[in-house]
Design a protein around this motif. Sequence first.
Motif, PDB file in Angstrom:
ATOM      1  N   ALA A  49       0.959  -1.284  -0.031  1.00 18.94           N
ATOM      2  CA  ALA A  49      -0.074   0.110  -0.053  1.00 18.94           C
ATOM      3  C   ALA A  49       0.950   1.339  -0.215  1.00 18.94           C
ATOM      4  O   ALA A  49       1.988   1.130   0.500  1.00 18.94           O
ATOM      5  CB  ALA A  49      -0.934  -0.133   1.173  1.00 18.94           C
ATOM      6  N   VAL A  50       0.362   2.550  -0.664  1.00 16.84           N
ATOM      7  CA  VAL A  50       1.034   3.607  -0.613  1.00 16.84           C
ATOM      8  C   VAL A  50       0.015   4.544  -0.260  1.00 16.84           C
ATOM      9  O   VAL A  50      -1.048   4.731  -0.756  1.00 16.84           O
ATOM     10  CB  VAL A  50       1.715   3.717  -1.809  1.00 16.84           C
ATOM     11  N   ILE A  51       0.681   5.659   0.398  1.00 17.38           N
ATOM     12  CA  ILE A  51      -0.219   7.063   0.672  1.00 17.38           C
ATOM     13  C   ILE A  51       0.576   8.184   0.332  1.00 17.38           C
ATOM     14  O   ILE A  51       1.748   8.366   0.652  1.00 17.38           O
ATOM     15  CB  ILE A  51      -0.809   6.928   1.976  1.00 17.38           C
ATOM     16  N   VAL A  52      -0.042   9.148  -0.242  1.00 15.81           N
ATOM     17  CA  VAL A  52       0.580  10.493  -0.584  1.00 15.81           C
ATOM     18  C   VAL A  52       0.340  11.323   0.430  1.00 15.81           C
ATOM     19  O   VAL A  52      -0.366  11.195   1.284  1.00 15.81           O
ATOM     20  CB  VAL A  52       0.252  10.859  -2.063  1.00 15.81           C
ATOM     21  N   SER A  53       0.971  12.352   0.281  1.00 13.87           N
ATOM     22  CA  SER A  53       0.800  13.523   1.326  1.00 13.87           C
ATOM     23  C   SER A  53      -0.411  14.001   1.641  1.00 13.87           C
ATOM     24  O   SER A  53      -0.887  14.348   2.672  1.00 13.87           O
ATOM     25  CB  SER A  53       1.946  14.801   1.287  1.00 13.87           C
ATOM     26  N   GLY A  54      -1.336  14.057   0.628  1.00 13.53           N
ATOM     27  CA  GLY A  54      -2.777  14.694   0.775  1.00 13.53           C
ATOM     28  C   GLY A  54      -3.719  13.506   1.128  1.00 13.53           C
ATOM     29  O   GLY A  54      -4.769  13.764   1.404  1.00 13.53           O
ATOM     30  N   GLY A  55      -3.160  12.146   1.203  1.00  9.87           N
ATOM     31  CA  GLY A  55      -4.157  11.071   1.895  1.00  9.87           C
ATOM     32  C   GLY A  55      -4.493  10.407   0.846  1.00  9.87           C
ATOM     33  O   GLY A  55      -5.095   9.205   1.341  1.00  9.87           O
ATOM     34  N   GLY A  56      -4.294  10.375  -0.329  1.00  8.43           N
ATOM     35  CA  GLY A  56      -4.732   9.192  -1.385  1.00  8.43           C
ATOM     36  C   GLY A  56      -4.028   8.019  -1.298  1.00  8.43           C
ATOM     37  O   GLY A  56      -2.652   8.110  -0.861  1.00  8.43           O
ATOM     38  N   ALA A  57      -4.693   6.723  -1.444  1.00  6.63           N
ATOM     39  CA  ALA A  57      -4.100   5.693  -1.182  1.00  6.63           C
ATOM     40  C   ALA A  57      -4.507   4.765  -2.124  1.00  6.63           C
ATOM     41  O   ALA A  57      -5.262   4.794  -2.899  1.00  6.63           O
ATOM     42  CB  ALA A  57      -4.234   5.002   0.249  1.00  6.63           C
ATOM     43  N   ASN A  58      -3.488   3.840  -2.475  1.00  5.00           N
ATOM     44  CA  ASN A  58      -3.541   2.576  -3.369  1.00  5.00           C
ATOM     45  C   ASN A  58      -3.034   1.416  -2.766  1.00  5.00           C
ATOM     46  O   ASN A  58      -2.221   1.373  -1.809  1.00  5.00           O
ATOM     47  CB  ASN A  58      -2.799   2.997  -4.693  1.00  5.00           C
ATOM     48  N   TYR A  59      -3.581   0.192  -3.013  1.00  2.00           N
ATOM     49  CA  TYR A  59      -3.395  -0.898  -2.533  1.00  2.00           C
ATOM     50  C   TYR A  59      -3.308  -1.976  -3.542  1.00  2.00           C
ATOM     51  O   TYR A  59      -3.808  -2.055  -4.528  1.00  2.00           O
ATOM     52  CB  TYR A  59      -4.618  -1.445  -1.500  1.00  2.00           C
ATOM     53  N   ALA A  60      -2.415  -2.928  -2.981  1.00  2.00           N
ATOM     54  CA  ALA A  60      -2.381  -4.508  -3.720  1.00  2.00           C
ATOM     55  C   ALA A  60      -3.701  -5.045  -3.912  1.00  2.00           C
ATOM     56  O   ALA A  60      -4.415  -5.045  -3.003  1.00  2.00           O
ATOM     57  CB  ALA A  60      -1.182  -5.236  -3.295  1.00  2.00           C
ATOM     58  N   ASP A  61      -4.134  -5.695  -4.833  1.00  2.00           N
ATOM     59  CA  ASP A  61      -5.294  -6.298  -4.993  1.00  2.00           C
ATOM     60  C   ASP A  61      -5.573  -7.273  -4.072  1.00  2.00           C
ATOM     61  O   ASP A  61      -6.740  -7.488  -3.382  1.00  2.00           O
ATOM     62  CB  ASP A  61      -5.449  -7.346  -6.274  1.00  2.00           C
ATOM     63  N   SER A  62      -4.490  -8.018  -3.531  1.00  2.00           N
ATOM     64  CA  SER A  62      -4.433  -8.890  -2.261  1.00  2.00           C
ATOM     65  C   SER A  62      -4.746  -8.598  -1.166  1.00  2.00           C
ATOM     66  O   SER A  62      -5.294  -9.501  -0.229  1.00  2.00           O
ATOM     67  CB  SER A  62      -2.976  -9.858  -2.444  1.00  2.00           C
ATOM     68  N   VAL A  63      -4.776  -7.270  -0.771  1.00  2.00           N
ATOM     69  CA  VAL A  63      -5.103  -6.678   0.306  1.00  2.00           C
ATOM     70  C   VAL A  63      -6.373  -5.841   0.552  1.00  2.00           C
ATOM     71  O   VAL A  63      -6.549  -5.183   1.847  1.00  2.00           O
ATOM     72  CB  VAL A  63      -3.806  -6.089   1.012  1.00  2.00           C
ATOM     73  N   LYS A  64      -6.817  -5.293  -0.633  1.00  2.00           N
ATOM     74  CA  LYS A  64      -7.980  -4.704  -0.597  1.00  2.00           C
ATOM     75  C   LYS A  64      -8.906  -5.132   0.271  1.00  2.00           C
ATOM     76  O   LYS A  64      -9.300  -6.226   0.245  1.00  2.00           O
ATOM     77  CB  LYS A  64      -8.168  -4.540  -2.016  1.00  2.00           C
ATOM     78  N   GLY A  65      -9.492  -4.096   1.026  1.00  2.00           N
ATOM     79  CA  GLY A  65     -10.739  -4.520   1.903  1.00  2.00           C
ATOM     80  C   GLY A  65     -10.505  -5.042   3.064  1.00  2.00           C
ATOM     81  O   GLY A  65     -10.918  -5.098   4.188  1.00  2.00           O
ATOM     82  N   ARG A  66      -8.887  -5.361   3.341  1.00  2.00           N
ATOM     83  CA  ARG A  66      -8.403  -5.820   4.564  1.00  2.00           C
ATOM     84  C   ARG A  66      -7.405  -5.198   5.243  1.00  2.00           C
ATOM     85  O   ARG A  66      -7.392  -4.825   6.362  1.00  2.00           O
ATOM     86  CB  ARG A  66      -7.713  -7.372   4.429  1.00  2.00           C
ATOM     87  N   PHE A  67      -6.626  -4.273   4.488  1.00  2.00           N
ATOM     88  CA  PHE A  67      -5.642  -3.685   5.066  1.00  2.00           C
ATOM     89  C   PHE A  67      -5.839  -1.944   4.798  1.00  2.00           C
ATOM     90  O   PHE A  67      -6.589  -1.855   3.850  1.00  2.00           O
ATOM     91  CB  PHE A  67      -4.071  -3.774   4.458  1.00  2.00           C
ATOM     92  N   THR A  68      -5.483  -1.193   5.496  1.00  2.00           N
ATOM     93  CA  THR A  68      -5.766   0.389   5.579  1.00  2.00           C
ATOM     94  C   THR A  68      -4.481   0.931   6.112  1.00  2.00           C
ATOM     95  O   THR A  68      -3.835   0.734   7.082  1.00  2.00           O
ATOM     96  CB  THR A  68      -6.934   0.753   6.606  1.00  2.00           C
ATOM     97  N   ILE A  69      -4.002   1.913   4.936  1.00  2.00           N
ATOM     98  CA  ILE A  69      -2.876   2.705   5.399  1.00  2.00           C
ATOM     99  C   ILE A  69      -3.301   4.043   5.756  1.00  2.00           C
ATOM    100  O   ILE A  69      -4.303   4.507   5.298  1.00  2.00           O
ATOM    101  CB  ILE A  69      -2.005   2.702   4.042  1.00  2.00           C
TER     102      ILE A  69
END
Length: 119
Positions: A49-69
């Motif tokens: 997962a990655v998060i930018v300074s403004g708060g937008g985040a992206n996740y690997a498909d394998s962790v979507k819905g389970r992990f939160t950055i």
Amino acid sequence: QVQLVESGGGLVQPGGSLRLSCAASGSIFSIYAMGWYRQAPGKQRELVAVIVSGGGANYADSVKGRFTISRDNTKNTVYLQMNSLKPEDTAVYYCNAHIRTVQAINGYWGQGTQVTVSS
């Protein structure tokens, strides 16, 4: 000099939760993207997962819905809340951050923290 220090790894049963933290310290002017990667034995390091300074985040498909950055810019800290953990989440988790110092913008890595999901 910049350091990233991770904490929060450990052993957890399938279905359980863990929260990882990564704090950046040193001569920091600003922090851009912060993220978590993982590397399982015999496999390549992969983006979780990655998060930018403004708060937008992206996740690997394998962790979507389970992990939160998330991140706390006042503390130069990024978090990874991991829920519904599976044995295949077992890996060393590494924090990464793109940081601007007085001299330059560079990518930095933490030392890694082990996450083991097993009954």
